[in-house]
Scaffold this active site. Structure first.
Site: not given
Length: 241
Positions: A105-107
């Protein structure tokens, strides 16, 4: 004990997934009895000295399966060179085994994330050929017209790979129609995949929340909360993969 492929031994020791272990072998980071290993090599952990980066491979730890609600502004990695908070930092006070995140899951995204030291299951959940569906709830400004919806559902290229959502549907609009929420299902799980799909449709994602990983859901978890999967959930996830 029977000889097994190195990537399986490394994954079962909780160091990484099988796919990542293959890469470590290819990079020459793994040795068996002092000899640099090659892809396809096998070893017996009871009698052979298997080392990764010069360190003896530890005995397999008990499998742990953690379900975390990842907050925004947290890295989905085991460590970060910029010393930003990671998902491992969130679970480490309770989970002593060396778990790693399953997928990414991206930042700036949030929501459900699995962490485990079961490399076999991690590989199956993340590899698109097994078809484990990730469900994301996505908020955008305004709404999509029919042409934009078709572009969203038509797919796009991410990191040189063509990706296409399994489904994409509007679920609700805000008062006054200033924003809309969409439910998107994907099986690829590439970083920024869903954001790129909406970008192709001409919209920027304001908020992205992962709401399901295959059969695993839990609307009671709040940002930063985590728990262990139940035996029935583990069984259901294995079946899905």
């Amino acid at each position: 004990m029977a000889r097994e492929r190195l990537q399986k031994l490394i994954a079962r020791a909780g160091m990484c997934s099988r796919r990542e272990a293959d890469r470590w072998v290819s990079e020459g980071r793994v040795t068996v009895n002092g000899r640099t290993a090659r892809l396809g090599d096998k070893a017996d952990p009871e009698t052979d000295h298997v080392k990764v980066d010069g360190k003896r491979l530890k005995r397999a730890e008990p499998f742990r399966y953690v379900l975390l609600y990842k907050p925004r502004a947290v890295m989905t990695t085991c460590d970060d060179p910029e010393e930003r908070k990671t998902v491992i930092d969130l679970v480490r006070p309770v989970v002593k085994e060396r778990v790693f995140p399953v997928g990414r899951l991206d930042f700036h995204s949030e929501g459900l994330l699995l962490l485990t030291n079961d490399g076999d299951l991690a590989a199956r959940v993340t590899h698109p050929r097994y078809g484990v569906v990730r469900e994301d709830m996505v908020k955008i400004r305004g709404d999509l017209d029919e042409g934009e919806i078709q572009r969203l559902r038509g797919g796009t290229s991410v990191d040189g790979h063509f990706v296409k959502p399994l489904s994409a549907e509007r679920v609700r609009s805000s008062a006054g129609g200033t924003s809309t929420w969409w439910r998107v299902e994907v099986t690829e799980g590439r970083t920024h995949e869903v954001r790129q799909l909406f970008f192709r449709a001409g919209r920027l994602v304001q908020r992205l929340r992962r709401s399901a990983i295959g059969p695993i859901k839990d609307s009671s978890l709040r940002s930063g909360d985590f728990r262990m999967l139940t035996e029935s959930e583990i069984t259901a996830l294995r079946r899905a993969a």
